[in-house]
Scaffold this motif. Structure first.
Motif, PDB file in Angstrom:
ATOM      1  N   GLY A 134       0.830  -1.188   0.000  1.00  0.00           N
ATOM      2  CA  GLY A 134       0.000   0.000   0.000  1.00  0.00           C
ATOM      3  C   GLY A 134       0.868   1.243   0.000  1.00  0.00           C
ATOM      4  O   GLY A 134       1.962   1.277  -0.555  1.00  0.00           O
ATOM      5  N   THR A 135       0.404   2.285   0.643  1.00  0.00           N
ATOM      6  CA  THR A 135       1.202   3.507   0.805  1.00  0.00           C
ATOM      7  C   THR A 135       1.794   3.455   2.213  1.00  0.00           C
ATOM      8  O   THR A 135       1.315   4.108   3.129  1.00  0.00           O
ATOM      9  N   ALA A 195       2.141  -4.479  13.010  1.00  0.00           N
ATOM     10  CA  ALA A 195       1.457  -5.752  12.764  1.00  0.00           C
ATOM     11  C   ALA A 195       0.965  -5.914  11.332  1.00  0.00           C
ATOM     12  O   ALA A 195       1.158  -6.965  10.709  1.00  0.00           O
ATOM     13  N   GLU A 196       0.334  -4.899  10.774  1.00  0.00           N
ATOM     14  CA  GLU A 196      -0.270  -5.042   9.442  1.00  0.00           C
ATOM     15  C   GLU A 196       0.771  -5.131   8.333  1.00  0.00           C
ATOM     16  O   GLU A 196       0.446  -5.500   7.194  1.00  0.00           O
ATOM     17  N   TYR A 197       2.033  -4.822   8.648  1.00  0.00           N
ATOM     18  CA  TYR A 197       3.093  -4.905   7.649  1.00  0.00           C
ATOM     19  C   TYR A 197       4.053  -6.072   7.918  1.00  0.00           C
ATOM     20  O   TYR A 197       5.178  -6.078   7.426  1.00  0.00           O
ATOM     21  N   ALA A 205       5.017   8.153  -0.906  1.00  0.00           N
ATOM     22  CA  ALA A 205       4.439   8.486  -2.207  1.00  0.00           C
ATOM     23  C   ALA A 205       4.377   7.254  -3.105  1.00  0.00           C
ATOM     24  O   ALA A 205       3.603   7.203  -4.054  1.00  0.00           O
ATOM     25  N   SER A 206       5.196   6.241  -2.816  1.00  0.00           N
ATOM     26  CA  SER A 206       5.207   5.019  -3.616  1.00  0.00           C
ATOM     27  C   SER A 206       4.022   4.139  -3.243  1.00  0.00           C
ATOM     28  O   SER A 206       3.647   4.032  -2.081  1.00  0.00           O
ATOM     29  N   LEU A 207       3.439   3.503  -4.251  1.00  0.00           N
ATOM     30  CA  LEU A 207       2.320   2.597  -4.040  1.00  0.00           C
ATOM     31  C   LEU A 207       2.800   1.176  -4.262  1.00  0.00           C
ATOM     32  O   LEU A 207       3.225   0.805  -5.352  1.00  0.00           O
ATOM     33  N   TYR A 208       2.754   0.364  -3.206  1.00  0.00           N
ATOM     34  CA  TYR A 208       3.192  -1.021  -3.283  1.00  0.00           C
ATOM     35  C   TYR A 208       1.967  -1.936  -3.335  1.00  0.00           C
ATOM     36  O   TYR A 208       0.889  -1.575  -2.864  1.00  0.00           O
ATOM     37  N   PRO A 209       2.112  -3.158  -3.896  1.00  0.00           N
ATOM     38  CA  PRO A 209       0.968  -4.075  -3.951  1.00  0.00           C
ATOM     39  C   PRO A 209       0.482  -4.447  -2.548  1.00  0.00           C
ATOM     40  O   PRO A 209       1.287  -4.645  -1.639  1.00  0.00           O
TER      41      PRO A 209
END
Length: 254
Positions: free
Chosen positions: A54-55, A167-169, A60-64
């Motif tokens: 995500g972000t 946790a979410e990452y 500024a980068s958007l990851y899957p």
């Protein structure tokens, strides 16, 4: 009359002053709250890793949010599918030494995994001087069952060098297949194709007629080529009797 005007002006200035103080107080509280959030995210007193998705952290980068691929579109010459999944450092960069970190497959959140299907080193290297590195995962295409839809969840494991991060990452899901049981992105994202009931055999014939090899192919909506391909597919299924698993004849437009 003049006295009333003077009193009214004083009241207006008084309330304006109170409103200004209230706005300043609210702004300070919001700023403090935001500052506390950012400190939690970028706390350099802890050294941890987080999988970029995500972000992440407002980047500024958007990851899957999830990795997906369909090996059906890769062709017969490709035997391995290599994934580099970005991992971000939380803490101070070490410019002097490589550090190791560990990953695992969460079997309770995975589906269809078999021995020899993938290569994932339990111990990975976070290289010196880096703020971001990658988990290296290889899926072996020739070990995939064409009838199976796979899901793999990988997760970071705390070590002496890296504590648990946010946790979410701490995990990433990878979904992959080698068949057309699930409609490819180009079918789902196209208004004309999406109106047609999906069937794997329909999609296979459409790919054969169109020559499309990209699951994310896009039609600009102006070209007549898509209408031509659809017409060809309708004609093909009228000329060839094909049946689904329940014994019903397949028609491309039904």
């Amino acid at each position: 009359m003049k006295i009333n005007l003077v009193m009214e002006n004083k009241l207006i200035r008084y309330h304006a002053h109170r409103l200004e103080r209230l706005l300043i107080l609210l702004s300070a509280c919001m700023l403090l709250s935001c500052s506390e959030d950012r400190l939690n995210e970028y706390d350099t007193s802890r050294t941890a890793l987080n999988i970029a998705k995500g972000t992440i952290f407002g980047s500024a980068s958007l990851y899957p949010e999830e990795y997906t691929f369909n090996a059906y579109f890769l062709g017969g010459d490709i035997h391995d599918y290599l994934l580099h999944i970005p991992v971000r450092l939380q803490g101070v960069i070490d410019n002097n030494r490589d550090r190791t970190y560990k990953v695992k497959v969460v079997t309770s959140e995975s589906t269809g995994l078999t021995e020899g299907l993938y290569t994932l080193a339990e111990e990975q290297v976070f290289r010196k001087g880096m703020a971001q590195d990658s988990i290296r995962l290889t899926i072996h295409i020739n070990r995939m069952d064409e009838e199976q839809n796979y899901k793999m969840r990988i997760a970071l494991v705390p070590t002496a060098d890296f504590q648990a991060g946010i946790a979410e990452y701490q995990y990433m899901d990878i979904s992959f297949t080698k068949n057309l049981s699930i409609a490819p992105a180009f079918w789902e994202n196209n208004s004309k194709l999406r109106r047609l009931p999906y069937n794997a055999r329909k999609c296979a014939v459409f790919l054969q007629i169109s020559g499309i090899t990209d699951p994310n192919w896009k039609d600009d909506g102006q070209s007549v080529i898509l209408e031509y391909w659809i017409t060809r597919c309708i004609q093909w299924f009228e000329e060839h009797e094909e049946y689904d698993a329940t014994g019903n004849r397949i028609y491309f437009d039904q």
